[in-house]
Design a protein around this motif. Sequence first.
Motif, PDB file in Angstrom:
ATOM      1  N   LEU A  62      29.377 -54.774   1.997  1.00  0.00           N
ATOM      2  CA  LEU A  62      30.057 -53.594   2.537  1.00  0.00           C
ATOM      3  C   LEU A  62      29.526 -53.272   3.928  1.00  0.00           C
ATOM      4  N   CYS A  63      28.204 -53.361   4.106  1.00  0.00           N
ATOM      5  CA  CYS A  63      27.601 -53.076   5.416  1.00  0.00           C
ATOM      6  C   CYS A  63      28.106 -54.041   6.478  1.00  0.00           C
ATOM      7  N   ARG A  99      23.265 -41.788  -1.284  1.00  0.00           N
ATOM      8  CA  ARG A  99      24.729 -41.728  -1.102  1.00  0.00           C
ATOM      9  C   ARG A  99      25.163 -42.757  -0.069  1.00  0.00           C
ATOM     10  N   MET A 100      26.134 -43.576  -0.447  1.00  0.00           N
ATOM     11  CA  MET A 100      26.555 -44.692   0.390  1.00  0.00           C
ATOM     12  C   MET A 100      27.187 -44.251   1.707  1.00  0.00           C
ATOM     13  N   LYS A 101      27.708 -43.023   1.740  1.00  0.00           N
ATOM     14  CA  LYS A 101      28.363 -42.594   2.979  1.00  0.00           C
ATOM     15  C   LYS A 101      27.390 -42.600   4.146  1.00  0.00           C
ATOM     16  N   HIS A 102      26.125 -42.337   3.862  1.00  0.00           N
ATOM     17  CA  HIS A 102      25.137 -42.316   4.941  1.00  0.00           C
ATOM     18  C   HIS A 102      24.904 -43.717   5.501  1.00  0.00           C
ATOM     19  N   ILE A 103      24.823 -44.704   4.626  1.00  0.00           N
ATOM     20  CA  ILE A 103      24.587 -46.062   5.107  1.00  0.00           C
ATOM     21  C   ILE A 103      25.842 -46.621   5.759  1.00  0.00           C
ATOM     22  N   TYR A 138      16.846 -53.535   9.857  1.00  0.00           N
ATOM     23  CA  TYR A 138      16.312 -52.260   9.359  1.00  0.00           C
ATOM     24  C   TYR A 138      17.225 -51.696   8.281  1.00  0.00           C
ATOM     25  N   ILE A 139      18.537 -51.737   8.528  1.00  0.00           N
ATOM     26  CA  ILE A 139      19.490 -51.239   7.530  1.00  0.00           C
ATOM     27  C   ILE A 139      19.389 -52.058   6.249  1.00  0.00           C
ATOM     28  N   ALA A 140      19.263 -53.367   6.393  1.00  0.00           N
ATOM     29  CA  ALA A 140      19.122 -54.234   5.214  1.00  0.00           C
ATOM     30  C   ALA A 140      17.877 -53.871   4.418  1.00  0.00           C
ATOM     31  N   LEU A 141      16.785 -53.606   5.126  1.00  0.00           N
ATOM     32  CA  LEU A 141      15.547 -53.229   4.459  1.00  0.00           C
ATOM     33  C   LEU A 141      15.706 -51.919   3.702  1.00  0.00           C
ATOM     34  N   VAL A 142      16.367 -50.953   4.320  1.00  0.00           N
ATOM     35  CA  VAL A 142      16.581 -49.649   3.689  1.00  0.00           C
ATOM     36  C   VAL A 142      17.414 -49.800   2.420  1.00  0.00           C
ATOM     37  N   VAL A 143      18.483 -50.595   2.509  1.00  0.00           N
ATOM     38  CA  VAL A 143      19.355 -50.809   1.338  1.00  0.00           C
ATOM     39  C   VAL A 143      18.583 -51.478   0.202  1.00  0.00           C
ATOM     40  N   MET A 144      17.781 -52.478   0.531  1.00  0.00           N
ATOM     41  CA  MET A 144      17.019 -53.183  -0.509  1.00  0.00           C
ATOM     42  C   MET A 144      15.978 -52.269  -1.157  1.00  0.00           C
ATOM     43  N   VAL A 145      15.259 -51.513  -0.351  1.00  0.00           N
ATOM     44  CA  VAL A 145      14.225 -50.624  -0.887  1.00  0.00           C
ATOM     45  C   VAL A 145      14.833 -49.578  -1.811  1.00  0.00           C
ATOM     46  N   ARG A 146      15.923 -48.958  -1.366  1.00  0.00           N
ATOM     47  CA  ARG A 146      16.571 -47.926  -2.194  1.00  0.00           C
ATOM     48  C   ARG A 146      17.119 -48.525  -3.488  1.00  0.00           C
ATOM     49  N   SER A 147      17.719 -49.705  -3.393  1.00  0.00           N
ATOM     50  CA  SER A 147      18.296 -50.343  -4.585  1.00  0.00           C
ATOM     51  C   SER A 147      17.213 -50.710  -5.590  1.00  0.00           C
ATOM     52  N   VAL A 148      16.116 -51.254  -5.100  1.00  0.00           N
ATOM     53  CA  VAL A 148      15.020 -51.619  -5.998  1.00  0.00           C
ATOM     54  C   VAL A 148      14.396 -50.377  -6.616  1.00  0.00           C
ATOM     55  N   ARG A 149      14.252 -49.321  -5.806  1.00  0.00           N
ATOM     56  CA  ARG A 149      13.661 -48.080  -6.319  1.00  0.00           C
ATOM     57  C   ARG A 149      14.525 -47.458  -7.414  1.00  0.00           C
ATOM     58  N   ASP A 150      15.858 -47.624  -7.283  1.00  0.00           N
ATOM     59  CA  ASP A 150      16.785 -47.087  -8.283  1.00  0.00           C
ATOM     60  C   ASP A 150      17.024 -48.061  -9.433  1.00  0.00           C
ATOM     61  N   ALA A 177      18.940 -53.531  -8.417  1.00  0.00           N
ATOM     62  CA  ALA A 177      18.827 -54.706  -7.549  1.00  0.00           C
ATOM     63  C   ALA A 177      20.118 -55.521  -7.520  1.00  0.00           C
ATOM     64  N   ARG A 178      20.882 -55.470  -8.623  1.00  0.00           N
ATOM     65  CA  ARG A 178      22.121 -56.252  -8.676  1.00  0.00           C
ATOM     66  C   ARG A 178      23.159 -55.766  -7.672  1.00  0.00           C
ATOM     67  N   ARG A 179      22.971 -54.558  -7.167  1.00  0.00           N
ATOM     68  CA  ARG A 179      23.940 -53.999  -6.215  1.00  0.00           C
ATOM     69  C   ARG A 179      23.575 -54.300  -4.758  1.00  0.00           C
ATOM     70  N   ILE A 180      22.492 -54.995  -4.543  1.00  0.00           N
ATOM     71  CA  ILE A 180      22.077 -55.291  -3.167  1.00  0.00           C
ATOM     72  C   ILE A 180      23.129 -56.107  -2.439  1.00  0.00           C
ATOM     73  N   LEU A 181      23.608 -57.171  -3.053  1.00  0.00           N
ATOM     74  CA  LEU A 181      24.594 -58.043  -2.395  1.00  0.00           C
ATOM     75  C   LEU A 181      25.922 -57.329  -2.138  1.00  0.00           C
ATOM     76  N   PRO A 182      26.503 -56.607  -3.122  1.00  0.00           N
ATOM     77  CA  PRO A 182      27.741 -55.874  -2.827  1.00  0.00           C
ATOM     78  C   PRO A 182      27.566 -54.852  -1.703  1.00  0.00           C
ATOM     79  N   ARG A 183      26.428 -54.166  -1.706  1.00  0.00           N
ATOM     80  CA  ARG A 183      26.186 -53.179  -0.642  1.00  0.00           C
ATOM     81  C   ARG A 183      25.996 -53.863   0.705  1.00  0.00           C
ATOM     82  N   ALA A 184      25.332 -55.016   0.681  1.00  0.00           N
ATOM     83  CA  ALA A 184      25.156 -55.776   1.922  1.00  0.00           C
ATOM     84  C   ALA A 184      26.506 -56.232   2.463  1.00  0.00           C
TER      85      ALA A 184
END
Length: 373
Positions: free
Chosen positions: A67-68, A16-20, A43-55, A58-65
């Motif tokens: 937002l962060c 859930r994005m609210k946590h990040i 560390y936050i960047a690493l967490v976002v990338m790992v979760r995105s790849v696991r799900d 990967a295409r959402r990594i940049l938009p989420r980055a």
Amino acid sequence: MAAIGLLSMKYMETGRMKHIVWACVMLGISVTIKYPAAIMAAYIALVVMVRSVRDKEARRILPRAALCVLVTAVTVFVIASNLFWDVQQVITIIRHEARPSHLGADGLSPKGNLLFYLESIAAVLGYSGAVPAILGLVYILLHRKKEHAPLLLPALFWVCLSMLKLHWVRWGIPMFVGYLLLAAIGGAWLVHITRKISRKPVRIISLVLVIMLIVLCGANMVITCVSHSLFASAPSSYDVGNTLLREMGITPENSIFEAYTPFALDNPVNGAQYDRFTFEGGRVVPKAEDKNKLYFITNPSYWDMYAKQQELYPLATPTYNTIREQYEMVYTADVALFENMMAEWQNIPRQLKDIASYPFLTGAPFVVYAIPH
């Protein structure tokens, strides 16, 4: 740092994005307190990338980055908008803090800095704290639980800040938390292992030894903290000296004073002031603009620091030595210095002795010389 670690872990669990987003808010707040907190962005960047790849997103990594970055920037702007308006001043301060050297710097390598920070916190917990800390590290490496992921934060600080040329104990506070957590994890694991010993006599003896180790570590830490608190609250040589010197007729107007001496608090000066003196016929005298000054107030710390860097400051040591030889010393402020030791059998008696001798004078030592005329 703890909040960022917890929120990041929640994000890894739920996605859930609210946590990040809240983690980025915490990051923005942290940056306004101490610039090095920006390291946690990695560390936050690493967490976002790992979760995105696991799900498989990967295409959402940049938009989420993006937002962060936006959330962090807005948080910083709301709390300290001056960091945006006065960018040049911010850059100047960062460059100053990241400078490659300063007077008295020992020029440690990255490896030396890593050991410096490790030894700084290890000395506080002592040998009795090192045992559970090592066991805690072993436990994490063996079990690799996701709950341990936030411990990457102190490790990240440890490595990144050790890459800088300078080192200060205060910079190590974020990484020291990791060492304390390792000791707590290792201590709990040690008790757990001991309680599972099948033979009752061995189990009882082992538990007693473990409890003694934990009690020793806790007692050592508590006594050291009490001692350190007394040092932090003791009368300062700056305040006491300011009043005392004025009673002796020594004032900012009739003296040359260095940084980290009583008058420098209200009348800031830039470091040592040996360059306000000159040699005349084998004597050291104030330069023309200070010829009416009656006293020289110096911080003895400068003597040793300049002595170690004579090739860079060739006039400093001769000037100080001549002043000590030719000028009359009218007052010296000796201060108590806090020191903790790795060995509990040395540290505990030392701290108890300091506690028993309270109140004492703390701060920087200073010496007052009368300038001959």
